[in-house]
Design a protein around this motif. Structure first.
Motif, PDB file in Angstrom:
ATOM      1  N   PRO A 119       0.811  -1.224   0.000  1.00 15.12           N
ATOM      2  CA  PRO A 119       0.000   0.000   0.000  1.00 15.12           C
ATOM      3  C   PRO A 119       0.838   1.265   0.000  1.00 15.12           C
ATOM      4  O   PRO A 119       0.381   2.324  -0.442  1.00 15.12           O
ATOM      5  N   LEU A 120       2.087   1.166   0.457  1.00 17.44           N
ATOM      6  CA  LEU A 120       2.948   2.350   0.499  1.00 17.44           C
ATOM      7  C   LEU A 120       3.684   2.592  -0.811  1.00 17.44           C
ATOM      8  O   LEU A 120       4.177   3.690  -1.048  1.00 17.44           O
ATOM      9  N   GLY A 121       3.809   1.556  -1.640  1.00 12.38           N
ATOM     10  CA  GLY A 121       4.533   1.717  -2.888  1.00 12.38           C
ATOM     11  C   GLY A 121       5.212   0.427  -3.318  1.00 12.38           C
ATOM     12  O   GLY A 121       4.869  -0.670  -2.851  1.00 12.38           O
ATOM     13  N   ARG A 122       6.197   0.558  -4.190  1.00 12.38           N
ATOM     14  CA  ARG A 122       6.890  -0.594  -4.779  1.00 12.38           C
ATOM     15  C   ARG A 122       8.370  -0.533  -4.408  1.00 12.38           C
ATOM     16  O   ARG A 122       8.995   0.538  -4.465  1.00 12.38           O
ATOM     17  N   VAL A 123       8.909  -1.704  -4.047  1.00  8.52           N
ATOM     18  CA  VAL A 123      10.331  -1.821  -3.749  1.00  8.52           C
ATOM     19  C   VAL A 123      10.947  -2.797  -4.747  1.00  8.52           C
ATOM     20  O   VAL A 123      10.491  -3.931  -4.877  1.00  8.52           O
ATOM     21  N   ASP A 124      11.951  -2.331  -5.481  1.00  2.75           N
ATOM     22  CA  ASP A 124      12.726  -3.180  -6.386  1.00  2.75           C
ATOM     23  C   ASP A 124      14.100  -3.401  -5.770  1.00  2.75           C
ATOM     24  O   ASP A 124      14.739  -2.449  -5.276  1.00  2.75           O
ATOM     25  N   MET A 125      14.551  -4.648  -5.811  1.00  2.00           N
ATOM     26  CA  MET A 125      15.874  -4.935  -5.266  1.00  2.00           C
ATOM     27  C   MET A 125      16.602  -5.905  -6.183  1.00  2.00           C
ATOM     28  O   MET A 125      15.992  -6.781  -6.797  1.00  2.00           O
ATOM     29  N   GLU A 126      17.921  -5.716  -6.254  1.00  2.50           N
ATOM     30  CA  GLU A 126      18.742  -6.569  -7.116  1.00  2.50           C
ATOM     31  C   GLU A 126      20.033  -6.942  -6.381  1.00  2.50           C
ATOM     32  O   GLU A 126      20.653  -6.113  -5.717  1.00  2.50           O
ATOM     33  N   ILE A 127      20.407  -8.201  -6.497  1.00  8.92           N
ATOM     34  CA  ILE A 127      21.721  -8.677  -6.048  1.00  8.92           C
ATOM     35  C   ILE A 127      22.490  -9.078  -7.299  1.00  8.92           C
ATOM     36  O   ILE A 127      22.018  -9.892  -8.098  1.00  8.92           O
ATOM     37  N   SER A 128      23.668  -8.512  -7.491  1.00 10.46           N
ATOM     38  CA  SER A 128      24.438  -8.742  -8.712  1.00 10.46           C
ATOM     39  C   SER A 128      25.910  -8.954  -8.372  1.00 10.46           C
ATOM     40  O   SER A 128      26.319  -8.835  -7.213  1.00 10.46           O
ATOM     41  N   HIS A 129      26.690  -9.271  -9.415  1.00  7.55           N
ATOM     42  CA  HIS A 129      28.126  -9.515  -9.264  1.00  7.55           C
ATOM     43  C   HIS A 129      28.402 -10.516  -8.139  1.00  7.55           C
ATOM     44  O   HIS A 129      29.296 -10.319  -7.300  1.00  7.55           O
ATOM     45  N   ILE A 130      27.594 -11.574  -8.117  1.00  5.64           N
ATOM     46  CA  ILE A 130      27.721 -12.589  -7.068  1.00  5.64           C
ATOM     47  C   ILE A 130      28.856 -13.537  -7.460  1.00  5.64           C
ATOM     48  O   ILE A 130      28.764 -14.251  -8.455  1.00  5.64           O
ATOM     49  N   GLU A 131      29.899 -13.550  -6.659  1.00  5.90           N
ATOM     50  CA  GLU A 131      31.075 -14.353  -7.012  1.00  5.90           C
ATOM     51  C   GLU A 131      31.516 -15.204  -5.824  1.00  5.90           C
ATOM     52  O   GLU A 131      31.762 -14.696  -4.731  1.00  5.90           O
ATOM     53  N   LEU A 132      31.599 -16.507  -6.083  1.00  8.80           N
ATOM     54  CA  LEU A 132      32.209 -17.420  -5.119  1.00  8.80           C
ATOM     55  C   LEU A 132      33.716 -17.371  -5.356  1.00  8.80           C
ATOM     56  O   LEU A 132      34.211 -17.841  -6.375  1.00  8.80           O
ATOM     57  N   SER A 133      34.458 -16.792  -4.423  1.00 15.68           N
ATOM     58  CA  SER A 133      35.873 -16.514  -4.661  1.00 15.68           C
ATOM     59  C   SER A 133      36.809 -17.569  -4.106  1.00 15.68           C
ATOM     60  O   SER A 133      37.956 -17.665  -4.539  1.00 15.68           O
ATOM     61  N   GLY A 134      36.370 -18.375  -3.179  1.00 13.41           N
ATOM     62  CA  GLY A 134      37.253 -19.381  -2.603  1.00 13.41           C
ATOM     63  C   GLY A 134      36.494 -20.332  -1.717  1.00 13.41           C
ATOM     64  O   GLY A 134      35.403 -20.027  -1.232  1.00 13.41           O
ATOM     65  N   ALA A 135      37.067 -21.510  -1.506  1.00 15.44           N
ATOM     66  CA  ALA A 135      36.434 -22.518  -0.662  1.00 15.44           C
ATOM     67  C   ALA A 135      37.503 -23.400  -0.038  1.00 15.44           C
ATOM     68  O   ALA A 135      38.564 -23.618  -0.620  1.00 15.44           O
TER      69      ALA A 135
END
Length: 544
Positions: A119-135
């Motif tokens: 009712p208050l509005g719209r929220v857009d969210m993005e997660i990007s550049h997701i990198e598994l760098s080591g294990a």
């Protein structure tokens, strides 16, 4: 001050609404990344009673998984049997897990977008550049079953770096509100496993993945930048999606890596060239035997001529699987049947490589009739002080017997005495030799070599143009000639040896040789040099 309070209020309300069950977010993959579908991960790991050792892999089997191994022509026998012991399997597992880690990291994951309407509005969210760098893998294990292997890794800790962004739009706010930043994700207690069949196929081994899966126990997400204290709950809304894409991506990469390993196995040579005369046939003749404590692979092992087919006849049966040094802690046992050696003797005999002319001996007087004046008087009388040549030629392929007390070889040959007269070599007599030899084997690098010594010698006159003479009187002299002249020539060839059927990625180390009835054991450790999955990177000029 009032604007900041309003901004915080609106964003807090939107985040709260996003997390309510009635306002579930709609997740979408980023349009410029590989599409992610939550249903993609058909391979799942189910951990029973929360103990990693009770892991059960479930998933859809490959369409080719039910295809049996090659039956061949029914007459294939194994002349060489390679068996990995428990310690060898453990070492191979560790190397394979390390290789898979190198293949998996770094790993870029698809972007995730979500939005929610309230009712208050719209929220857009993005997660990007997701990198598994080591294990890091704290625990791994290998499980052998009837026709295949399961490799499992547990207690895996990994690091992920990602960029987050969101935007809030409302009819109550004259302009969009947005923020962005970076987040570090610690992946804890991850498990991964893969099961595959081993089958003989077209002269090598085919790997068929039947089960593969990845599971994550815990994610710890820490935001950096922006009002991270406010957005932490927002990002936790992505916890399941991060788990899902990570599990799916790692599973997919493991399957691709095993497929690459299988492709490399299909490219293995079926023949190992020895020289310009022969090659040894290393085609796999039967499905690998998988036991709870060992893995055996049988190869043909026959020597074959590069110029014409060999006439060597295979025995009715070859080496059985599962031959290994019971009282040894070595990683691998290579059992080698005597017909492998006998096939080599047949090839080199047919190629004329068991024939030598000796006409130069710098420090010996044997190559002049003066030396033979008391043994063969008529030779010296007819050709006084004349230079000579000794011709040695096998008249049949030598035969080798492998026994528990060592190696014996029997050969028949002709020794031709020739004199050099008028610029030509003139044969004057021929003596038939029956030789019994002892031999020892050695392992040099990845080659098996041999050295022969004379044991017994029997002489018989074949023909003579200078009249008969007592050949038995030549026994001591010819023993010396064979031991000091002929056998060194043979041993130089045996010292070259032939390659044992091991992958180019490993070297044999600390090898022991044991003699059995009809075959020998080569009990050895192995040293890993470079990748099973990928070949080594060629050195550049700058590195050399």
């Amino acid at each position: 001050m009032g604007f900041t309070v309003l901004r915080v209020f609106l964003l807090s309300a939107s985040i709260s609404l996003l997390l309510l069950p009635g306002f579930s977010a709609k997740f979408e993959p980023s349009s410029n990344e590989t599409a992610y579908d939550g249903r993609y991960s058909k391979f799942k790991i189910v951990v029973e009673e929360t103990e990693a050792e009770n892991i059960v892999l479930t998933g859809n089997a490959s369409p080719d998984a039910s295809v049996s191994g090659d039956d061949g022509d029914g007459g294939n026998v194994a002349g060489i049997m390679v068996t990995l012991s428990e310690s060898g399997l453990t070492y191979a597992k560790e190397m394979l897990v390390n290789q898979l880690l190198e293949e998996i990291t770094p790993l870029m994951l698809p972007d995730i977008k979500t939005h929610t309407d309230s009712p208050l509005g719209r929220v857009d969210m993005e997660i990007s550049h997701i990198e598994l760098s080591g294990a890091n893998v704290s625990y791994s294990d290998v499980d052998l079953w009837k026709t295949g292997i399961t490799v499992f890794a547990g207690d895996i800790n990994a690091r992920i770096r990602l960029h987050w962004y969101f935007k809030f739009m409302s009819m109550f706010v004259p302009f969009p509100l947005s923020d962005r930043g970076w987040a570090d994700v610690e992946v804890n207690n991850m498990v991964a496993g893969v099961s595959f069949f081993l089958q003989a196929h077209n002269g090598t081994v085919r790997l068929t993945v039947v089960e593969c899966g990845t599971g994550i126990d815990d994610l710890d997400i820490q935001l950096q930048g922006g009002a991270s204290w406010l957005y932490q709950l927002f990002v936790y809304a992505f916890d399941e999606e991060i788990r899902a894409i990570l599990e799916a991506a790692i599973t997919k990469r493991i399957i691709a890596s095993i497929a690459q390993l299988d492709n490399n196995l299909q490219l293995l040579p079926r023949y190992l060239p020895i020289d310009d005369v022969s090659a040894v046939d290393v085609t796999i003749v039967q499905d690998p035997l998988v036991s709870l404590t060992f893995l055996s692979v049988g190869v043909r092992g026959e020597f074959t001529s590069l110029s014409k087919p060999s006439n060597f006849t295979f025995p009715d049966h070859g080496l059985p699987p599962g031959l290994f040094c019971n009282d040894s802690t070595k990683m691998v046992t290579i059992a080698l049947c005597d017909y492998v050696i006998n096939s080599a003797a047949a090839v080199y005999y047919e190629a004329g490589y068991l024939e030598w002319i000796v006409d130069e001996l710098p420090q010996e007087s044997w190559l002049n009739t003066h030396f033979w004046r008391w043994l063969i008087p008529q030779l010296y009388k007819k050709y006084p002080n004349t230079d000579m040549a000794l011709g040695f030629a096998s008249s049949a392929p030598p035969t080798v017997q492998l026994k528990t007390d060592g190696v014996t070889a029997n050969a028949v040959a002709d020794l031709t005495l020739s004199v050099k007269t008028e610029g030509k070599s003139l044969p004057v007599a021929c003596i038939s030799l029956a030789l019994s030899m002892d031999a020892i084997f050695n392992v040099v690098g990845n080659n098996i070599t041999a050295e022969a010594t004379l044991n017994d010698l029997t002489l018989e006159m074949n023909w003579s143009d200078i009249g008969n003479f007592p050949v038995n009187l030549l026994q001591p002299t010819l023993r010396t000639v064979i031991s000091r002249v002929i056998l060194p020539i043979l041993n130089r060839k045996l010292d070259h040896g032939f390659p044992l059927p091991v992958l180019s990625a490993v070297d044999l180390e600390n090898a022991d040789i044991r003699y059995e009835e009809g075959y020998i054991f080569i009990c050895s450790d192995v040293y890993y040099k470079f990748g099973f999955i990928k070949p080594p990177r060629p050195s550049t000029e700058a590195e050399m």
